[in-house]
Enzyme design. Structure first.
Site, PDB file in Angstrom:
ATOM      1  N   LYS A 165       0.774  -1.170   0.005  1.00  9.30           N
ATOM      2  CA  LYS A 165      -0.050   0.095  -0.111  1.00  9.30           C
ATOM      3  C   LYS A 165       0.928   1.266  -0.026  1.00  9.30           C
ATOM      4  CE  LYS A 165      -1.724   1.619   4.025  1.00  9.30           C
ATOM      5  NZ  LYS A 165      -1.502   3.056   4.383  1.00  9.30           N
ATOM      6  N   ASN A 166       2.024   1.223   0.574  1.00  7.39           N
ATOM      7  CA  ASN A 166       2.674   2.526   1.093  1.00  7.39           C
ATOM      8  C   ASN A 166       3.619   2.514  -0.143  1.00  7.39           C
ATOM      9  OD1 ASN A 166       1.182   2.996   3.062  1.00  7.39           O
ATOM     10  ND2 ASN A 166       2.576   2.324   4.715  1.00  7.39           N
TER      11      ASN A 166
ATOM     12  N   ARG B 248      -4.000  10.536   4.002  1.00  9.66           N
ATOM     13  CA  ARG B 248      -2.851  11.347   4.367  1.00  9.66           C
ATOM     14  C   ARG B 248      -1.661  11.360   3.230  1.00  9.66           C
ATOM     15  NH1 ARG B 248       0.759  14.224   7.714  1.00  9.66           N
ATOM     16  NH2 ARG B 248       2.860  13.514   7.516  1.00  9.66           N
TER      17      ARG B 248
ATOM     18  N   CYS C 253      -4.862   8.273   8.976  1.00 15.75           N
ATOM     19  CA  CYS C 253      -5.373   7.700  10.287  1.00 15.75           C
ATOM     20  C   CYS C 253      -5.125   8.520  11.554  1.00 15.75           C
ATOM     21  CB  CYS C 253      -4.120   6.492  10.376  1.00 15.75           C
ATOM     22  SG  CYS C 253      -4.899   4.977   9.764  1.00 15.75           S
TER      23      CYS C 253
ATOM     24  N   ARG D 129       0.834  14.599  13.100  1.00  7.66           N
ATOM     25  CA  ARG D 129       1.090  14.447  11.497  1.00  7.66           C
ATOM     26  C   ARG D 129       1.356  15.644  10.996  1.00  7.66           C
ATOM     27  NH1 ARG D 129      -1.659   9.161   9.183  1.00  7.66           N
ATOM     28  NH2 ARG D 129       0.637   8.802   8.588  1.00  7.66           N
ATOM     29  N   PRO D 130       2.304  16.502  11.388  1.00  7.23           N
ATOM     30  CA  PRO D 130       2.374  17.778  10.729  1.00  7.23           C
ATOM     31  C   PRO D 130       3.246  17.625   9.394  1.00  7.23           C
ATOM     32  CG  PRO D 130       4.181  17.236  12.407  1.00  7.23           C
ATOM     33  CD  PRO D 130       3.003  16.369  12.405  1.00  7.23           C
ATOM     34  N   ILE D 131       3.365  18.563   8.815  1.00  7.20           N
ATOM     35  CA  ILE D 131       3.853  18.644   7.273  1.00  7.20           C
ATOM     36  C   ILE D 131       4.914  19.608   7.074  1.00  7.20           C
ATOM     37  CG2 ILE D 131       2.168  17.360   6.170  1.00  7.20           C
ATOM     38  CD1 ILE D 131       1.256  20.102   4.881  1.00  7.20           C
TER      39      ILE D 131
ATOM     40  N   LEU E  30       8.121  19.323   7.492  1.00  5.54           N
ATOM     41  CA  LEU E  30       9.176  18.724   6.830  1.00  5.54           C
ATOM     42  C   LEU E  30       9.137  18.914   5.345  1.00  5.54           C
ATOM     43  CD1 LEU E  30      10.458  15.859   9.179  1.00  5.54           C
ATOM     44  CD2 LEU E  30      11.372  17.994   8.963  1.00  5.54           C
TER      45      LEU E  30
ATOM     46  N   ASP F  52       4.190   0.623  12.097  1.00  2.00           N
ATOM     47  CA  ASP F  52       3.109  -0.117  11.497  1.00  2.00           C
ATOM     48  C   ASP F  52       2.700  -1.528  12.026  1.00  2.00           C
ATOM     49  OD1 ASP F  52       3.280   1.744   8.180  1.00  2.00           O
ATOM     50  OD2 ASP F  52       2.693   2.381  10.172  1.00  2.00           O
TER      51      ASP F  52
ATOM     52  N   ARG G 201      -8.840   0.004   4.571  1.00  4.09           N
ATOM     53  CA  ARG G 201      -7.921   1.069   4.030  1.00  4.09           C
ATOM     54  C   ARG G 201      -6.536   0.372   3.577  1.00  4.09           C
ATOM     55  NH1 ARG G 201      -6.546   5.866   7.312  1.00  4.09           N
ATOM     56  NH2 ARG G 201      -5.375   6.253   5.474  1.00  4.09           N
TER      57      ARG G 201
HETATM   58  C1  EPZ Z   1       4.115   6.820   6.125  1.00  5.24           C
HETATM   59  O1  EPZ Z   1       3.398   7.854   6.681  1.00  5.24           O
HETATM   60  C2  EPZ Z   1       3.321   5.515   6.285  1.00  5.24           C
HETATM   61  N1  EPZ Z   1       2.169   6.022   5.147  1.00  5.24           N
HETATM   62  C3  EPZ Z   1       2.725   5.509   7.681  1.00  5.24           C
HETATM   63  O2  EPZ Z   1       1.829   4.039   7.353  1.00  5.24           O
HETATM   64  C4  EPZ Z   1       3.871   5.135   8.339  1.00  5.24           C
HETATM   65  O3  EPZ Z   1       3.474   4.672   9.752  1.00  5.24           O
HETATM   66  C5  EPZ Z   1       5.044   6.130   8.458  1.00  5.24           C
HETATM   67  O4  EPZ Z   1       5.271   6.449   7.037  1.00  5.24           O
HETATM   68  C6  EPZ Z   1       6.107   5.899   9.138  1.00  5.24           C
HETATM   69  O5  EPZ Z   1       6.874   4.539   8.575  1.00  5.24           O
HETATM   70  C7  EPZ Z   1       2.449   6.018   3.840  1.00  5.24           C
HETATM   71  O6  EPZ Z   1       3.629   5.774   3.497  1.00  5.24           O
HETATM   72  C8  EPZ Z   1       1.046   6.307   2.963  1.00  5.24           C
HETATM   73  P1  EPZ Z   1       6.447  10.088   8.463  1.00  5.24           P
HETATM   74  P2  EPZ Z   1       4.110   9.549   6.933  1.00  5.24           P
HETATM   75  O7  EPZ Z   1       6.482  11.334   7.528  1.00  5.24           O
HETATM   76  O8  EPZ Z   1       4.775   9.874   5.627  1.00  5.24           O
HETATM   77  C9  EPZ Z   1       6.634  13.412  11.868  1.00  5.24           C
HETATM   78  C10 EPZ Z   1       0.163   2.716   7.826  1.00  5.24           C
HETATM   79  O9  EPZ Z   1      -0.603   2.371   8.729  1.00  5.24           O
HETATM   80  N2  EPZ Z   1       6.869  14.325  10.713  1.00  5.24           N
HETATM   81  O10 EPZ Z   1       7.668   9.203   8.187  1.00  5.24           O
HETATM   82  O11 EPZ Z   1       3.055  10.455   7.143  1.00  5.24           O
HETATM   83  C11 EPZ Z   1       5.360  12.759  12.046  1.00  5.24           C
HETATM   84  O12 EPZ Z   1       4.581  13.503  12.770  1.00  5.24           O
HETATM   85  C12 EPZ Z   1       0.472   4.432   7.676  1.00  5.24           C
HETATM   86  O13 EPZ Z   1       0.249   2.101   6.549  1.00  5.24           O
HETATM   87  C13 EPZ Z   1       6.976  15.621  11.114  1.00  5.24           C
HETATM   88  O14 EPZ Z   1       7.313  15.764  12.257  1.00  5.24           O
HETATM   89  O15 EPZ Z   1       4.981   9.214   8.040  1.00  5.24           O
HETATM   90  C14 EPZ Z   1       5.699  11.259  12.756  1.00  5.24           C
HETATM   91  O16 EPZ Z   1       5.939  11.480  14.022  1.00  5.24           O
HETATM   92  C15 EPZ Z   1       0.255   4.836   9.100  1.00  5.24           C
HETATM   93  N3  EPZ Z   1       6.831  16.517  10.197  1.00  5.24           N
HETATM   94  C16 EPZ Z   1       7.078  10.821  11.987  1.00  5.24           C
HETATM   95  O17 EPZ Z   1       7.671  12.077  11.471  1.00  5.24           O
HETATM   96  C17 EPZ Z   1       6.490  16.277   8.791  1.00  5.24           C
HETATM   97  O18 EPZ Z   1       6.690  17.189   7.947  1.00  5.24           O
HETATM   98  C18 EPZ Z   1       6.985  10.077  10.836  1.00  5.24           C
HETATM   99  O19 EPZ Z   1       6.113  10.343  10.051  1.00  5.24           O
HETATM  100  C19 EPZ Z   1       6.443  14.769   8.475  1.00  5.24           C
HETATM  101  C20 EPZ Z   1       6.543  13.856   9.552  1.00  5.24           C
END
Ligand code: EPZ
Length: 418
Positions: A22-23, A92, A116, A121-123, A125, A305, A397
């Site tokens: 999926k990811n 997301r 989820c 989940r800030p953006i 970065l 996950d 999902r």
């Molecule tokens: C991806 O989410 C996956 N989703 C998530 O899987 C997975 O849990 C996650 O990576 C971590 O491996 C998809 O690929 C669609 P991150 P993503 O950006 O990209 C913080 C599932 O169950 N962060 O690596 O959103 C954030 O808050 C889903 O399949 C910032 O602070 O994860 C978190 O604490 C759930 N600022 C950490 O980084 C940002 O701009 C990890 O987030 C971005 C992220």
């Protein structure tokens, strides 16, 4: 609305082929708008997140057809650069459409993404990296307005190896002017898959899977027919199911390297694991031992996950376990539901303290997110008696035909309309 009815206590025996990840499929769908040529993504899972991303592409003017399990995308006529808030709230992974839309149209409008309910989940970065590439960003009334004259290569360093931010940077720099060097990149297998997909379209990217990725901007990208990497989280979910229920199960299609830490933890529980090529065989059940400590980390650490599913296993193992969730702030919403089944868990911030009980008992429980919902199903499969699991939309999902695959392994699970 549907629910699962599960009669616990059946051993699981047989073979499961993992779905395409999926990811990985989600960023590949986002990347398909980078070319006006046809893109085929093979064996996409029939899951809600993929359908939602397909709808996002259609809203942009692309055509997306599902033919024999493959997704065929033609975005020659895509002309819109705005994604509706309904869809971005739903998904997301809509956030990495920013990179694709900026590369294709030099502008993009999305609302703050949803997904989820597992944390803030800030953006930040994502947005600071896009600014480094020359993007102007305004935020107003929950919408993000992005535009640029040209995307230009840059040196970018991520403070945290964010998967989504890494993907957005690849999508925004693949056709930028000049070279981009990304330090502190996420190293997940799905990042390597995105690199391979883009390179098959004519991109020049190297280093995915390490923390430094180099992207040489190219002028255009061609079409591609691509088979994504298999879903290591889905595979891990079935392996944990077999560990809980007992029996002999194999999961095929996934490299053991991609879930190495889970396999290490399952051996610690007392399971027998044997791997050969892309086959992972597990002999589960018996009197499992708790994993003293499970700490989620970015890849190659223990995957967040699989945290909920591993916690469910520890609930009916011998001894105690400390679970530490380092990636998301509120990824324990499933715990009160496990307590209804007799689990002895105490949550304190990022930590969950599990005391193993001999066996959980059936109960009526409700899924609150994708992986927490999967954990409730696994707990019910091993519990004494009958359970009901409600709000399956979360599980739909990310898991294609969960009940069908479990039934084929011998589980007593039915999906009924309510
Ligand atoms: C991806 O989410 C996956 N989703 C998530 O899987 C997975 O849990 C996650 O990576 C971590 O491996 C998809 O690929 C669609 P991150 P993503 O950006 O990209 C913080 C599932 O169950 N962060 O690596 O959103 C954030 O808050 C889903 O399949 C910032 O602070 O994860 C978190 O604490 C759930 N600022 C950490 O980084 C940002 O701009 C990890 O987030 C971005 C992220």
């Amino acid at each position: 609305m549907d629910k699962f009815i599960i009669d616990g206590g059946r051993r699981l025996n047989g073979s499961i082929r993992a779905q395409s990840a999926k990811n990985s499929v989600l960023p590949l769908l986002a990347a398909s708008v980078l070319t006006e040529k046809q893109v085929t993504i093979r064996e996409v899972p029939a899951i809600a997140d993929v359908m939602c991303m397909a709808q996002i592409l259609r809203e942009l003017g692309a055509s997306v057809e599902f033919r024999g399990g493959d997704a065929v995308i033609d975005s020659a006529n895509a002309s819109c650069h705005e994604i509706s808030s309904a869809l971005t709230r739903e998904l997301r992974s809509s956030v990495f459409m920013l990179g694709s839309l900026l590369t294709r149209f030099r502008r993009a409008v999305i609302s703050y993404p949803g997904g989820c309910d597992i944390g803030l989940r800030p953006i930040d970065l994502h947005l600071s990296a896009l600014k480094r590439l020359g993007v102007r960003i305004r935020e107003r009334d929950g919408f993000i307005f992005c535009d640029c004259d040209r995307l230009r290569g840059a040196e970018i360093a991520l403070d945290f190896p964010s998967v989504g931010a890494t993907e957005n940077i690849l999508l925004a720099s693949v056709m930028a002017d000049g070279r981009t060097v990304l330090q502190g990149a996420a190293k997940e297998p799905e990042i390597v898959d995105l690199q391979n997909f883009l390179n098959a379209m004519g991109a020049k990217i190297a280093g995915a899977g390490t923390d430094v990725i180099e992207i040489e901007g190219v002028k255009s990208l061609g079409g591609v027919c691509y088979l994504p990497v298999k879903d290591r989280i889905e595979a891990g979910t079935y392996l944990i199911a077999c560990a809980i229920c007992g029996g002999e199960t194999e999961v095929t299609g996934v490299s053991a390297e991609n879930i190495r830490l889970l396999l290490h933890k399952l051996r610690e529980n007392g399971c027998k694991i044997h791997t050969k090529n892309d086959k992972i065989m597990i002999s589960g059940g018996g009197c499992l031992k708790c994993n003293r400590r499970i700490e989620t980390m970015p890849f190659p650490g223990f995957p967040t996950d699989l945290q909920a599913q591993a916690t469910a296993l520890n609930c009916s193992a011998e001894g105690g376990a400390l679970i530490v969730e380092n990636l998301f702030e509120t990824r324990y919403k499933y715990v009160p539901e496990l307590r209804k089944m007799g689990a002895d868990i105490e949550v304190n911030g990022r930590n969950a303290f599990v005391r193993g009980v001999p066996r959980l008992h059936g109960a009526s429980v409700t899924a609150g997110d994708l992986r927490g919902g999967a954990a409730l199903v696994l707990a019910a499969l091993g519990a004494e008696g009958c359970s009901e699991v409600f709000d399956l939309s979360h599980i739909d999902r990310g898991y294609a035909d969960l009940q069908g695959k479990l039934r084929r392994l011998g589980a007593q699970i039915r999906r009924v309309r309510i």
